[in-house]
Design an enzyme around this catalytic site. Sequence first.
Site, PDB file in Angstrom:
ATOM      1  N   ASP A   1     -10.337   1.449  -5.221  1.00  0.00           N
ATOM      2  CA  ASP A   1     -10.390   2.833  -4.733  1.00  0.00           C
ATOM      3  C   ASP A   1     -10.739   3.823  -5.843  1.00  0.00           C
ATOM      4  O   ASP A   1     -10.446   5.006  -5.731  1.00  0.00           O
ATOM      5  CB  ASP A   1      -9.068   3.225  -4.063  1.00  0.00           C
ATOM      6  CG  ASP A   1      -7.849   2.905  -4.914  1.00  0.00           C
ATOM      7  OD1 ASP A   1      -8.040   2.440  -6.052  1.00  0.00           O
ATOM      8  OD2 ASP A   1      -6.731   3.108  -4.436  1.00  0.00           O
TER       9      ASP A   1
ATOM     10  N   HIS B   1       4.637   4.102  -3.557  1.00  0.00           N
ATOM     11  CA  HIS B   1       5.469   5.227  -3.984  1.00  0.00           C
ATOM     12  C   HIS B   1       5.746   6.186  -2.836  1.00  0.00           C
ATOM     13  O   HIS B   1       6.678   6.986  -2.909  1.00  0.00           O
ATOM     14  CB  HIS B   1       4.781   5.979  -5.129  1.00  0.00           C
ATOM     15  CG  HIS B   1       3.415   6.456  -4.782  1.00  0.00           C
ATOM     16  ND1 HIS B   1       2.337   5.609  -4.728  1.00  0.00           N
ATOM     17  CD2 HIS B   1       2.951   7.686  -4.439  1.00  0.00           C
ATOM     18  CE1 HIS B   1       1.271   6.298  -4.391  1.00  0.00           C
ATOM     19  NE2 HIS B   1       1.601   7.546  -4.200  1.00  0.00           N
TER      20      HIS B   1
ATOM     21  N   ASP C   1       0.844  -1.193   0.000  1.00  0.00           N
ATOM     22  CA  ASP C   1       0.000   0.000   0.000  1.00  0.00           C
ATOM     23  C   ASP C   1       0.880   1.243   0.000  1.00  0.00           C
ATOM     24  O   ASP C   1       1.918   1.278   0.667  1.00  0.00           O
ATOM     25  CB  ASP C   1      -0.907   0.008   1.242  1.00  0.00           C
ATOM     26  CG  ASP C   1      -1.753   1.254   1.307  1.00  0.00           C
ATOM     27  OD1 ASP C   1      -2.556   1.477   0.385  1.00  0.00           O
ATOM     28  OD2 ASP C   1      -1.590   2.017   2.281  1.00  0.00           O
TER      29      ASP C   1
END
Length: 1521
Positions: A620, A522, A519
């Site tokens: 999402d 980045h 999760d």
Amino acid sequence: MTANEQIRTIVLNDGDHLETVVRRFEQGWRVQFVLGDNLLGKTVCLLTSLSPLPLPWSNNGSALSAKAEVVCSTAGSFHYEFFVDGNSTKGGCGFFLVDPRLSINGSPLPLDSIVGQTHLTKLLGPLSEWKDRLRVSKESGYNMVMHTIHLTPIHSLGVSNSSYSIKAHHELNETLNEKDRRVSFDVVSSLVAEMEKEWEMLTVQDVVWNHAAKNAPWLQEHPESAYNCENSPHLRPAYIVDRALHHFGRQIGVGKWADRGIPPCVDREEHIGAISHAIRHSVLAPLRLHEFYQIDVEKSVQEFEKIAQNGPSSDNLDESLPLIQDDQYRRKGCTVDMEKAGRIFNRQRGDASDESHRVHLCTEAFRGHLLHLNGEGEKKEHSIMDDIVGACSGHIRYERVEGGGPRKGLVKEDTPLLTDYFLHTFEVRSGWEVEEKNAFDEKRAKFLMAFNGWVMSHDPLQNFALSDSEVYLRRQLVCWGDSVKLNYGDQPDPTSFLWKYMQEYTEKCARIFHGVRIDNAHGTPIHVAEYLLSAARKIRPNLFVFAELFTGSEQLDNLFVNRLGITSLIREAQSAHDSHEQGRLVYRYGGDVVGAMVQKRVRLSAPSVAHAFFLDQSHDNPSPVQIRSVFDLLPTAAMVSMASCAVGSTRGYDEVVPHAIHVVEESRLYARWRDGESSEETGLIGARRVLNQLHARLAKDGFDQVFVDQMSPDVVGITRHNAITHESVVVISHTAFNKGAIDREGKVNLRWIPISGVLEEILFEMEVKEEQVGEKEDPDRLLGWKSYRVETREHLSASSSSFSRFHGGENGGHLELTRFPSGAVLAFRMRLADDQRISIAKIREIMGEKNEEINRALDSALAPLTLQDMNAVLFKCEGEERECTGGGVYHIPNHGSPVYCGLQGLVPILHHIRLNNDLGHPLCGNLREGCWLVDYIHQRMKRYERLEGLADVTSSLFSPLYSIPFFLRPSYFEALFSYLYGRVKTATLNKMDSSLVSADSLEQSLALSSVSLAGHVPNAGLPPLSDKIHLSDPCASSLSAGSPHFSTGIWRNWGRDTFIAIFGCYLALKRYEDAKATIIAYAGTLRHGLIPNLLAEGKTPRYNCRDAVWFWLYAIVRYVREAPNGKEILKAPVRRFYPLDSSEFGGGSEKEEELRETMREAVERHWRGIEFRERNAGGKIDEQMRDRGFDVSIRVDRETGLMLGGNEFNCGTWMDKMGSSEKAGNKGLPATPRDGAPVELQGLAYTVLSEMEKWSEEGVIEKKKLDGGADSISFGEWAKLVEKSFERLFYVDENTQGPYVNRRLIVKDTVGSSAGYTDYQLRCNFPIALAVAPRLISPSKAWAALNTARDALMGPLGMKTLDPTDWAYHGDYNNDDDGTDKATAKGWNYHQGPEWLWVAAYYLKARLAIGKELGGEKMEEAKREVLARMGAYRISLKNSPWRSLPELTNADGKHCHHSCEAQAWSVGCLLEVCQTLHGYSIPKQSNVGGDSEDEEEEEETNTVIPRMMARPKFVVRQTQM
């Protein structure tokens, strides 16, 4: 190497830092590292993370071949780096990824067969109910071959109930527990194992490393695990801003700003304007943010004044005094360097009346500077305020005003005006002034923790919470107000609480689950993810790791993939704005193109696209129902299922939940399979099962080629093709991106779909059906719309289809779409017709070299052929072909013609196509349209009488291509061609020297290039030989000086070129018969003691060069040394056509004599002196030359033994450019007369004379003196004269003086030239003398001269023909220059700077020869230098369509348009260097060079972007499938 073993080659080049290049391998493959062209001859230490020690280099005895290997023994990311010549700085580095081997119940699972579905764990209910809810996934077919259930974290969630805000990483979420008992991790682990065993499902879970829930108890116990106002004091100003904005929002909520235009319900643009004004003037201005960036002026001035009162500084400094930011960020806490301040401001002042006045002036100057610095602080405050106002107004506008936002309405506690950036657990005071003290309170500051979030367009490799970032202060963070950002520090610390806590959490996840999704990948510090994934892989080596990255850059994505060893990157179909883009994504993320080239097991590792986990919707993002239409759910799911990669969806998509299931706000549970909540009739579930089964089967059965056909703006056809069986499955989808453009009738009016082969069946038809059902949200369960379902019809005959009509028969036809409404999906399966299957089976048998009939026939056809025949098979430029057969080169429409008519002409083109899978290349189009190229190849061979047998075998070899589907023809043509070319190439090399078959690619390429230059052309033959000489060929081969300019007619055969090239092109390759024939043929034309410059078949030769005869004599010396029974050539019969200078060709005066007699005459004529005027002098033979230029003279200085000759109007050596521009005034003037004693002739003469003296002593030739009248001399005596005088006359030492001396430590170019200064010009000719006669100068002086030449003359490929510091130097040759500059007009500077390759090769030979004389380290240095230069030649050979070396280059290696692209002496001389290297051991401390497999050497290029290989551009469609 086993039959199926895969080897991927990585070429190392100095300076290649390839951290962002993705290379994907499989376990069990071998990675082979080879040294690139700029690392040849250098010491390379190679390290990989797969091996604890540097990798050893191995070679096969070749000084140009070295390899190092590792086996991909385990999954993960592996780094390599190398160091050159002991340098501590990396020469280069990169990564390679080894895919995990996934399995279900022990059965292997390809990554491309994954079909996964995301679930929010909190919506699955108690663990005992999970299987009821997960069964919906099972029944949807997600368990076929591979089912991946992707779960959000199962751990205890925080106060927000967000699926990604974890409160306790070592506790399960409360929703998993039963009313009467708590569930343990062991029970979860058992359930995961049970689902794998019973349902054939794998389970993966998110891991959250970057933040924790704000109410996590362990954060209060270990506040150092967060970024807070104690350990990150730079956040203190940001905290104060945050509190001020917090209070401002609360005041708005209770109506305190209503009278100033800001009501509690903020929902209009004018409210935003009022809020912006209030934030700037009423919220931020009172904070006095400038004070955090200012200095206490009075305090600092007082300190300075005390310094100044001690007297002026004696060490003044003239530079600006910077402000030092207070690291604790106290108000006016900044400082300056007072010692430096004293040196800058405390100085003598000429304007001071006394010392106290001086102190006052210096102090005020210092004060003024501090006020200036504080003014900069105020400017910074304004900049910060601008950013804060802009960020806050943008945030509020999105949340409360814009139509696409959530429109939150009233400002209240659960919908605050702005999200807090900091955790504040203390009592909320009345204002920020009181709370500011918290930030500096040693007991409270550590609990003021920064929340996490993401920053638009921020570099993900930079941590936005560190002191070099002002993200929190400037309010640039899209903040997650429920999660605290974790502070790991800048390196792993296994002793700290946080590192241990997260490592244990990660290891526990790896024990339970088959894989993890990172999760916020980045946003997670990359060193943290690296460390924790390493720990996870120790628990589960074949861990499946996937992630979604939002870096905004493919390069950065690749860096994360490489550093972390990410198996798959999440990609979304929803990112496509139309069906064309969605089709492009399907194409990009998986599989080779249909009809892709057959690749080799050993090949270059090409850069790859990161493996994709391609989702129709992620959990999402909004539902397609919201942003497209409900009718697009099915066609998009179908398109995604046809991608040759991992695919998936999110729970709710198949059940037609019309909105995104919110990861924070949603609390209703998923539907269960029982109790009527969900069934096969629900939404897409039944259709999804069929699609998932298809996806899984296609991956399992090897359908890994993909073709995307944009049939209309909304209709997309996707083909999955099996490259072995050549079966195809086609799925056609009618997308519905636009809610307002739904086509319910289905009259698509598309062109018919061609069927090449047999249409086996309609696999399925799917259609979205809409029913009138009242829809309303269920308050307790997540149930989708009931008014939409999919009707699926499976396994239909073509005649039973309701969407299509088939027109055709057993062996093909067309499919017409008769009715195809929006949302419809059609799938059908095709196979080859029986005759096509038979043809392809035959091709594959040939490719595998299992067709013994073809193998034997081809071997039989090749066996009797000579190298002259091979020249015709492989080469022949267009001019040669025209003379030999009247034919020409094959023309490729929209491309042009290959450079050769033979097989070699196609090799570079096909190599490019195969390496890049460039099926869009015009040659592939030409092959798809017809078999004309196949016809050309064997019909051309038929024109050569001796190739008829090979032509017949070739025709039989290619015959299956006529009956296979056209779209497969390029691939199978290339495969058959490679088979043919490979065997022809091997046979050719064997006919020269069998050791060449295993030689390095450079030597093989040069050897093959030499064959291209040696052949028979009817109008350019050698003079007739004696009848006593018998050849393998009907006519002797001649050496073309170069292609294409010197390939036919009188321009083909040049005496000088031939005998410079003969050493490499013939002798080094053991072509002794050809060498002998050539030597004897030219001997027959001896006249005036010379051999011709231009041969003209011996009929009208021209004798205007002084050097050709000495290269010829040296060639005889070398032949005697190297050929078996070499001395026998000396007695070979020579047919003398010009026994007298006055003889005419065919005039009846010819005679026959032994070669040794002809040699003696040539040498003796030189000793006596040569003086004649060229026959037919004048414009007939040279329209440029002036009259005196036709006078040829050569004499030998009786004291020095040096040969002198020529005059200023002719050019008797290889530097023979005659001016031709009247306009510029160089017509009839040689640019480089080189009259006098040219240096290379003396070296050649010395070696020839020394060898002939030895022969005379052995009785091989007659031992008598050369007749010179009164001063006869022996060979040896003459040689001694040269030896005695050479160094004295030619070497320019460091003490040499004179008007012409430009450089010292050189060897002169000539001695006794008429111009004088030209003797001292540094040119490239003296290395020739040193190479053939290395003992003419003392080795140390020769070494120094070679150093000078290297530094001044050596270019990338060639050697400058003149010193660049010389006034006459001009490095670029342009024969078309019609200007007025005498130096360059009409290419007059041909030998005045341009860089020639053959002399560069002689330099390398000289370096080795002198190194051998010196021995020891100098020999090692010489070998390393020579090897280091080989790379440039290898590159040139690879990049040339001629697969050869050019005549010359312009300055600094630039391509010269006027140069021959394939030059005999360039090839031959470099072949000599390669042969010379064979005689030396590999340099100590050198890894030397590396090679990939064969001519088809896999060249590494920036254009290679395959999934396994690169693919052509996304195309509209091919004509037929």
